[in-house]
Write an enzyme that holds these catalytic residues in place. Structure first.
Site, short mmCIF file in Angstrom:
data_model
loop_
_atom_site.label_atom_id
_atom_site.label_comp_id
_atom_site.label_asym_id
_atom_site.label_seq_id
_atom_site.Cartn_x
_atom_site.Cartn_y
_atom_site.Cartn_z
N ASP A 1 -103.90 -5.51 51.88
CA ASP A 1 -102.95 -5.48 50.58
C ASP A 1 -102.11 -6.60 50.90
O ASP A 1 -100.47 -6.23 50.96
CB ASP A 1 -102.85 -4.01 49.48
CG ASP A 1 -102.45 -4.36 48.29
OD1 ASP A 1 -102.12 -5.84 47.77
OD2 ASP A 1 -101.97 -3.71 47.42
N HIS B 1 -92.25 -9.79 51.02
CA HIS B 1 -91.92 -9.70 50.21
C HIS B 1 -89.92 -9.63 51.40
O HIS B 1 -90.16 -9.21 51.84
CB HIS B 1 -91.96 -8.18 49.61
CG HIS B 1 -92.18 -7.69 48.52
ND1 HIS B 1 -91.97 -8.19 47.06
CD2 HIS B 1 -93.47 -7.20 48.50
CE1 HIS B 1 -92.74 -8.45 46.55
NE2 HIS B 1 -93.89 -6.88 47.48
#
Ligand code: DOR
Ligand code: ZN
Ligand code: ZN
Length: 444
Positions: A323, A327
């Protein structure tokens, strides 16, 4: 160009091989796996010697893998590349470079880009870009719903025809059960796996971490375990009803595991995946308020981590996936409530799993490798991947299980560095990653 990998411990769970063998690679394929491949003695298996090939012309690179482990290239079926749309956080070039460094030769990319991957043209763009600048194979996952809005079905037939290997609205759940039912029916028609992000938004709304003692203590709004399990239960029932293949992403709770275990026992085609962070960290990690501990689903209780580890060991959870969710620092450097969910994982996954499961003797190497190669290839029906049998694609990872290294804050191939594992000392890493017979990563 041919490659001859000599003297390594070759582990190929798909064919049950676990022995010291040589591997000969030609034209991007595995040609031979044998005790001593013909001609491998020529000049001796010194590091990177380049004797002539059989015809005296073709160059052979001989790679001495003595003391190393040679496995099928790792497959990560849950990665967020941010291209198109957020190339400041990750591109197909940087994300695949991170994968190569982590030992992954194939990754599946989730469709929550900007624009989202809900049409054949976006899928084609990703595949073209991957061909141009990608270091590893990229298999796109298409949206379940048009625009990722959860209202109308995406053109699933077009997505499958364009090359999507799975369907997901990851980042968001599909709240509408009727839409999920239809998606599963189409998925069955096009022989493609449905990969839901299981979360009931009415239960999780406003939550930023696991709901429990720690969230109460910290005064942060919690996401209850039931928010995940309720959806896992619904999707299992829909999969049973429609006959669709279901793969539950990032399983994090004891209740979800029980549901998956029971469903598998009665023959439902459901598989589950666990991330290294959910297998290793608990909600206690949030105490320092580092936003690199914020992801969705959140880090759960110690009891959940124990249940997840047991499920990985007993095979209820068949897949390890990262996953990987890059960011930007300026977005993560916010108050816990406002920071985005997600952490990167491609470059630390193997080291973490080897450190926490192999070196602790919880899982033998073939079991770990199976969950990173054979199983994802089977679930997604990736042809010629996840195995080292002759004729398979020459996607190979060479591991040094004993190499110790430290996760450095500023040493990433990824464009982002939102990892909760910075500063961790790990044991084991990929020393060489080979895709289609080409070396795409090698440690010096
Ligand atoms: O933590 C997460 N980050 N969970 C998701 O479901 C989406 C992902 C992202 O795209 O950042
Ligand atoms: Zn998700
Ligand atoms: Zn995700």
């Amino acid at each position: 160009m041919r490659l001859l990998i000599t003297g390594g411990r070759v582990i190929d769970p798909a064919s049950g091989v676990d022995a010291t063998l040589d591997i000969l690679v030609e034209d991007g394929q595995i040609l031979q796996v044998d005790k001593r491949v013909q001609g491998s003695g020529s000049g001796g298996p010194g590091k990177n010697k380049k004797p002539a090939g059989r015809d005296g012309q073709t160059e052979i690179r001989v790679i001495d893998a003595t003391g190393k482990i040679v496995v099928p290239g790792l497959i990560d079926m849950h990665v967020h590349l941010r291209e198109p749309g957020r190339e400041d956080e990750e591109t197909i070039a940087s994300g695949t470079a991170a994968a190569a460094r982590g030992g992954f030769t194939s990754i599946c990319c989730m469709p929550n880009t900007d624009p989202v991957n809900d049409t054949a043209s976006v899928t084609e763009y990703i595949l073209e870009q991957a061909k141009k600048v990608g270091r590893v194979n990229v298999f796109p996952i298409g949206c379940i719903s048009r625009g990722h809005h959860g209202e109308q079905l995406a053109d699933i037939g077009d997505l499958a025809a364009a090359g999507c290997v799975g369907l997901s609205d990851d980042g968001k759940p599909v709240m509408n059960a009727e839409l999920m039912r239809r998606a599963m029916e189409y998925a069955t028609m096009f022989d493609i796996t449905v990969i839901p992000h299981c979360e009931d938004l009415t239960l999780s709304e406003g939550g930023v971490m696991h709901e429990g003692r720690v969230s109460t203590k910290l005064g942060l709004k919690g996401i209850p375990s039931a928010a995940e399990a309720v959806m896992v239960g619904r999707d299992i029932l829909l999969s049973e009803y429609t006959g669709a293949r279901l793969h539950v992403c990032h399983v994090s709770t004891t209740e979800s595991i029980c549901l998956i275990r029971e469903a598998r026992a009665r023959g439902v085609q459901v598989s589950g995946e666990a991330t290294p962070h959910h297998l290793i960290l608990t909600d206690e990690a949030v105490r320092g308020f580092s936003t690199n501990t914020k992801m969705n689903p959140p880090l759960r209780s110690a009891e959940d981590v124990t249940a997840l580890r047991e499920a990985l060991i007993d095979g209820t959870i068949e897949i390890i996936a990262t996953d990987h969710a890059p960011h930007a620092s300026f977005e993560k450097e916010m108050e816990y409530d406002y920071a985005p969910f997600g952490i990167i994982g491609l470059e630390t996954a193997l080291g973490l799993i080897l450190t926490e499961f192999y070196h602790t003797r919880l899982l033998a190497l073939p079991m770990i490798i199976e969950r990173l190669t054979t199983n994802p290839a089977r679930i997604l029906k990736l042809k010629h991947k996840g195995t080292l049998v002759p004729g398979a694609d020459a996607d190979i990872t060479i591991l040094d299980p004993d190499q110790e290294w430290i996760v450095e804050e500023n040493d990433w191939q990824s464009k982002s560095k939102n990892s909760p594992f910075i500063g961790w000392k790990l044991k084991g890493r990929a020393v060489m990653t080979i895709v289609a017979g080409q070396v795409v990563w090698e440690t010096s």
